[in-house]
Design a protein around this motif. Structure first.
Motif, PDB file in Angstrom:
ATOM      1  N   UNK A 422       9.486  80.578  12.262  1.00  0.00           N
ATOM      2  CA  UNK A 422       9.177  78.819  12.093  1.00  0.00           C
ATOM      3  C   UNK A 422       7.905  78.761  11.373  1.00  0.00           C
ATOM      4  N   UNK A 423       7.931  77.553  10.674  1.00  0.00           N
ATOM      5  CA  UNK A 423       6.984  77.495   9.911  1.00  0.00           C
ATOM      6  C   UNK A 423       5.399  76.958  10.486  1.00  0.00           C
ATOM      7  N   UNK A 424       4.755  78.059  10.155  1.00  0.00           N
ATOM      8  CA  UNK A 424       3.180  78.048  10.590  1.00  0.00           C
ATOM      9  C   UNK A 424       3.109  78.183  12.160  1.00  0.00           C
ATOM     10  N   UNK A 425       4.143  78.441  12.753  1.00  0.00           N
ATOM     11  CA  UNK A 425       4.241  78.605  14.284  1.00  0.00           C
ATOM     12  C   UNK A 425       4.803  79.519  14.910  1.00  0.00           C
ATOM     13  N   UNK A 426       5.323  80.777  14.138  1.00  0.00           N
ATOM     14  CA  UNK A 426       6.165  81.919  14.495  1.00  0.00           C
ATOM     15  C   UNK A 426       5.509  82.633  15.502  1.00  0.00           C
ATOM     16  N   UNK A 427       6.370  83.164  16.556  1.00  0.00           N
ATOM     17  CA  UNK A 427       5.913  83.971  17.571  1.00  0.00           C
ATOM     18  C   UNK A 427       5.362  85.368  17.104  1.00  0.00           C
ATOM     19  N   UNK A 428       4.325  85.859  17.671  1.00  0.00           N
ATOM     20  CA  UNK A 428       3.991  87.110  16.949  1.00  0.00           C
ATOM     21  C   UNK A 428       4.861  88.117  17.307  1.00  0.00           C
ATOM     22  N   UNK A 429       5.591  88.207  18.426  1.00  0.00           N
ATOM     23  CA  UNK A 429       6.683  89.153  18.552  1.00  0.00           C
ATOM     24  C   UNK A 429       7.874  89.173  17.513  1.00  0.00           C
ATOM     25  N   UNK A 430       8.384  87.599  17.285  1.00  0.00           N
ATOM     26  CA  UNK A 430       9.232  87.508  16.285  1.00  0.00           C
ATOM     27  C   UNK A 430       8.872  87.901  14.890  1.00  0.00           C
ATOM     28  N   UNK A 431       7.313  87.725  14.451  1.00  0.00           N
ATOM     29  CA  UNK A 431       7.088  88.357  13.325  1.00  0.00           C
ATOM     30  C   UNK A 431       6.965  89.806  13.122  1.00  0.00           C
ATOM     31  N   UNK A 432       6.735  90.335  14.330  1.00  0.00           N
ATOM     32  CA  UNK A 432       6.671  91.791  14.245  1.00  0.00           C
ATOM     33  C   UNK A 432       8.013  92.453  14.008  1.00  0.00           C
ATOM     34  N   UNK A 433       9.032  91.966  14.754  1.00  0.00           N
ATOM     35  CA  UNK A 433      10.426  92.122  14.882  1.00  0.00           C
ATOM     36  C   UNK A 433      11.051  92.042  13.475  1.00  0.00           C
ATOM     37  N   UNK A 434      10.750  90.884  12.761  1.00  0.00           N
ATOM     38  CA  UNK A 434      11.619  90.612  11.406  1.00  0.00           C
ATOM     39  C   UNK A 434      10.536  91.616  10.503  1.00  0.00           C
ATOM     40  N   UNK A 435       9.566  91.738  10.559  1.00  0.00           N
ATOM     41  CA  UNK A 435       8.753  92.756   9.565  1.00  0.00           C
ATOM     42  C   UNK A 435       9.409  93.952   9.703  1.00  0.00           C
ATOM     43  N   UNK A 436       9.683  94.440  10.964  1.00  0.00           N
ATOM     44  CA  UNK A 436      10.038  95.753  11.069  1.00  0.00           C
ATOM     45  C   UNK A 436      11.369  96.033  10.613  1.00  0.00           C
ATOM     46  N   UNK A 437      12.314  95.139  10.650  1.00  0.00           N
ATOM     47  CA  UNK A 437      13.532  95.355  10.206  1.00  0.00           C
ATOM     48  C   UNK A 437      13.721  94.912   8.373  1.00  0.00           C
ATOM     49  N   UNK A 438      12.672  94.563   7.947  1.00  0.00           N
ATOM     50  CA  UNK A 438      12.343  94.247   6.566  1.00  0.00           C
ATOM     51  C   UNK A 438      12.069  95.815   6.019  1.00  0.00           C
ATOM     52  N   UNK A 439      11.134  96.508   6.578  1.00  0.00           N
ATOM     53  CA  UNK A 439      10.822  97.798   6.352  1.00  0.00           C
ATOM     54  C   UNK A 439      11.877  98.646   6.476  1.00  0.00           C
ATOM     55  N   UNK A 440      12.611  98.536   7.460  1.00  0.00           N
ATOM     56  CA  UNK A 440      13.624  99.612   8.143  1.00  0.00           C
ATOM     57  C   UNK A 440      14.900  99.174   6.788  1.00  0.00           C
ATOM     58  N   UNK A 441      15.091  98.201   6.369  1.00  0.00           N
ATOM     59  CA  UNK A 441      16.188  98.138   5.523  1.00  0.00           C
ATOM     60  C   UNK A 441      15.965  98.456   3.889  1.00  0.00           C
ATOM     61  N   UNK A 442      14.699  98.446   3.763  1.00  0.00           N
ATOM     62  CA  UNK A 442      14.387  98.486   2.237  1.00  0.00           C
ATOM     63  C   UNK A 442      14.783  99.991   1.561  1.00  0.00           C
ATOM     64  N   UNK A 443      14.398 101.212   2.368  1.00  0.00           N
ATOM     65  CA  UNK A 443      14.578 102.295   1.843  1.00  0.00           C
ATOM     66  C   UNK A 443      15.982 102.834   1.827  1.00  0.00           C
ATOM     67  N   UNK A 444      16.947 102.359   2.990  1.00  0.00           N
ATOM     68  CA  UNK A 444      18.240 102.625   2.501  1.00  0.00           C
ATOM     69  C   UNK A 444      19.157 102.122   1.537  1.00  0.00           C
ATOM     70  N   UNK A 445      18.779 100.619   1.328  1.00  0.00           N
ATOM     71  CA  UNK A 445      19.459  99.896   0.157  1.00  0.00           C
ATOM     72  C   UNK A 445      18.671 100.344  -1.129  1.00  0.00           C
ATOM     73  N   UNK A 446      17.703 100.860  -1.270  1.00  0.00           N
ATOM     74  CA  UNK A 446      17.120 101.048  -2.430  1.00  0.00           C
ATOM     75  C   UNK A 446      17.778 102.480  -3.011  1.00  0.00           C
ATOM     76  N   UNK A 447      17.705 103.443  -1.897  1.00  0.00           N
ATOM     77  CA  UNK A 447      18.360 104.611  -2.421  1.00  0.00           C
ATOM     78  C   UNK A 447      19.962 104.581  -2.590  1.00  0.00           C
TER      79      UNK A 447
END
Length: 672
Positions: A422-447
């Motif tokens: 949500x713009x300017x009002x994302x829940x902290x738990x949602x921000x952690x969750x989306x950030x974790x999957x951004x990091x999780x998908x980067x290495x497999x897709x790159x390799x």
């Protein structure tokens, strides 16, 4: 001497990489600022999310640098941006293991910590560890099976044990990337192609409006119920509630019921015993705090989506109406608009040409470009390009497109326990969750992108020496790499041929992964006509929610305005429907039953119910007298006739009160 010259010649590439990292840091900060307020967000939230977004961006930059550094050419100038082998290996180790730690340990623990609901940090840490222990136990149990298979097959070797852990993490991330990227590879070009039609885009927005409006109202009502519960809890001054008096006052200040919605704070007689437990415990207070925080963010999420839909529908309608006047004016910018939205560069005619002709043609071109399988496959002849700067840019763009396809699917396929950005009002738990999957998908897709190239190219890279050899060593990793181009066709075909909609109709679950744009008629979600009337009422300021916002006055930050006030265009149609969309009384799973024949049956029933009973049918039996042996007489007959007439008139009065058309029966004349 050769190593000194090689290190000296790499100074330009290192300076360029440093500048690129600074630019990436600035872009990541802008992304964080868009979804989170930087000043009020704690540091334990901003710092891990920053690195969870910054490290994948650095991986996208590091893969082309690794390919150029391993290119078989003696011309250093033709390599583009490259690093010395030692610096490249250290960069891969730091990037990979930081991403691994963020993905599997740091971000999940912080996510549950922010969603714990307890007041004391120690209690929040213990709650987070308990919640993560369940997930880690499942992962560890699956990993033990893999380790047993590995020890039986290859024996116990500590070096190879690291390879098994890395291969399992890689296979899990690649399995998730197959589904998400396959869905996004179809969604991106199809969305571009459909949005090229201005009228079709407006129709889809109108069809989506009733369902989104109902979800927003449900979120608001859920929050109001929790606020009433907090209000009743604040009235309890005796018993176990005295032990949590400060906590209760904090929840009451968070709710702000009297200022935001005075009607919701009305005392309810006899409801306190039903909505509050007899004994107030710490676990109950934590659950109530957690539910209240989730409800507040859910309301902000749907309010934000509703505001964006109103803005998009208003702009689309303005573009469609500009075909006659050849001039386009979106009116004044809203108070929450960004600097680019408030900046006016084009005049009304050039704005019309751009939005009505140029932008749709550009969307069609981009849809054909990214949707062509021949264009999509990264068949790069790296041997001819020798890792030049042009090929590095192309490789980085392809990796970004693969990551974008997966991440867009994460935001559109909302099956993640209500998490949303949500713009300017994302829940902290949602921000952690989306950030974790951004990091999780980067290495497999790159390799996996590197495996699309020739083996003589990617096997020379430091990334392959660091990760690829350990993945190819295990049959599981090698099997995933060989079948990835085939398995990705499963989500592609499922999205392309509407398999999700068929599964939903067959199973009956309310799965948000169904593409709502396929539902052109709007059955089960409200028709596009209802959405059009609803959007017009909101934009014209005549809706019920808008009137409540005006009566309630200015709300606090935790209570955003439900609609976006917009200037009314000339010739805008007047509202023609009730202030709320039609509710069929069915759940989302049964909404598909509201088809054409059901609607036709409802209309026929309403028509038959409004037909007035004929007079000759009402007077049947008035002339029949009851026999004397049954206790009937003239007076009784007259009394029975009058009572029958009275009951008939009573029925007509009942029908009239319930909204049906009925004419009063004519007065009966009495013959002498």
């Amino acid at each position: 001497m050769a190593s000194a010259l090689s290190a000296a010649s790499a100074v330009g590439s290192e300076v360029f990489a440093a500048i690129a990292l600074l630019v990436l840091s600035f872009v990541v900060l802008l992304i964080l600022r868009y979804y989170l307020p930087l000043r009020s967000t704690p540091a334990y939230v901003l710092v891990p999310i920053f690195f969870a977004l910054w490290l994948p961006a650095f991986i996208v930059l590091l893969v082309p640098i690794d390919l150029a550094s391993s290119a078989a050419t003696d011309d250093v100038a033709a390599r583009g941006i490259w690093f010395p082998p030692r610096l490249l290996l250290v960069s891969w180790r730091i990037t990979y293991w930081l991403t691994f730690a963020l993905t599997w340990f740091i971000l999940p623990i912080l996510a549950e910590y922010s969603d714990a609901g307890y007041r004391e940090p120690r209690d929040r840490v213990m709650y987070s560890l308990r919640q993560n222990a369940q997930y880690q136990a499942i992962v560890l149990g699956s990993g033990i099976l893999g380790l047993v298979y590995y020890f039986i097959t290859y024996g116990f070797h500590l070096v190879f044990l690291k390879g098994v852990v890395m291969a399992l993490a890689y296979c899990w991330g690649l399995f998730l990337a197959i589904y998400l990227m396959g869905h996004g590879l179809v969604t991106i070009p199809r969305t571009l192609f459909r949005n090229a039609s201005i009228s079709g885009r407006l129709r889809r927005l109108q069809s989506h409006a009733p369902k989104l409006y109902e979800r927003m109202e449900d979120a608001i009502m859920n929050l109001e119920e929790l606020e009433v519960q907090v209000s009743e809890l604040s009235k309890r001054k005796t018993g176990t509630a005295r032990n949590f008096q400060e906590w209760i006052e904090e929840l009451a200040d968070m709710c702000n019921v009297p200022e935001s919605r005075p009607g919701s704070s009305m005392p309810r007689i006899g409801t306190e015993s039903r909505i509050l437990p007899t004994v107030i415990t710490e676990k109950y207070m934590a659950d109530l705090t957690r539910q209240l925080d989730r409800a507040r963010h859910a309301r902000s999420r749907y309010v934000d989506e509703w505001n964006l839909l109103l803005l998009d529908a208003s702009r689309t309608q303005a573009i469609l109406d500009s075909a006659a006047s050849k001039k386009l004016d979106f009116g004044s910018a809203t108070p929450g608009s960004s600097f680019l939205e408030r900046t006016t560069i084009l005049n009304p005619y050039s704005r019309y040409v751009y939005h009505f002709h140029v932008l749709p043609a550009l969307r069609v071109f981009l849809a054909q470009f990214v949707g062509d399988p021949a264009q999509r496959s990264p068949s790069l002849d790296w041997r001819k390009g020798a890792g030049g700067l042009c090929w590095q840019v192309i490789a980085a763009l392809w990796i970004m497109y693969m990551c974008a396809a997966a991440l867009i699917s994460m935001t559109e396929v909302k099956v993640w326990r209500g998490r949303a950005l949500v713009r300017r009002n994302t829940a902290y738990e949602s921000g952690f969750w989306y950030a974790s999957y951004v990091a999780r998908l980067s290495v497999p897709l790159s390799y996996n992108f590197m495996t699309f190239l020739s083996p003589t190219v990617f096997m020379k890279t430091r990334f392959y020496d660091f990760l690829g050899q350990l993945i190819d060593f295990t049959p599981l990793g090698n099997w995933f790499d060989n079948l990835f181009p085939i398995l990705v066709l499963i989500p592609v075909c499922a999205t392309l041929f509407g398999l999700y909609g068929k599964v939903k109709r067959m199973v009956g679950f309310d799965m948000d992964l169904v593409d709502e744009e396929e539902n052109e008629t709007g059955y089960g979600t409200g028709s596009w006509r209802e959405g059009r009337a609803l959007i017009e009422r909101e934009l014209n300021g005549t809706s019920l929610s808008r009137r409540e916002a005006i009566i309630g006055g200015s709300a606090a930050r935790s209570s955003p305005i439900l609609s976006v006030p917009a200037a009314r265009r000339e010739g805008a149609p007047q509202p023609r429907s009730p202030p709320r969309p039609r509710h069929t009384g069915t759940t989302d799973g049964d909404a598909e039953d509201d088809n054409f024949f059901t609607s036709l049956g409802h209309r026929m029933k309403n028509t038959i119910d409004t037909i007035e009973t004929p007079k000759w049918f009402q007077e049947i039996g008035d002339g029949i007298k009851k026999p004397k042996w049954l206790g009937g007489d003239e007076e009784g007959t007259q009394a029975g006739s009058s009572s029958a007439a009275g009951s008939g008139s009573g029925k007509r009065r009942y029908i009239s009160r319930n909204g049906y058309q009925s004419n009063p029966a004519p007065d009966e004349t009495t013959t002498e």
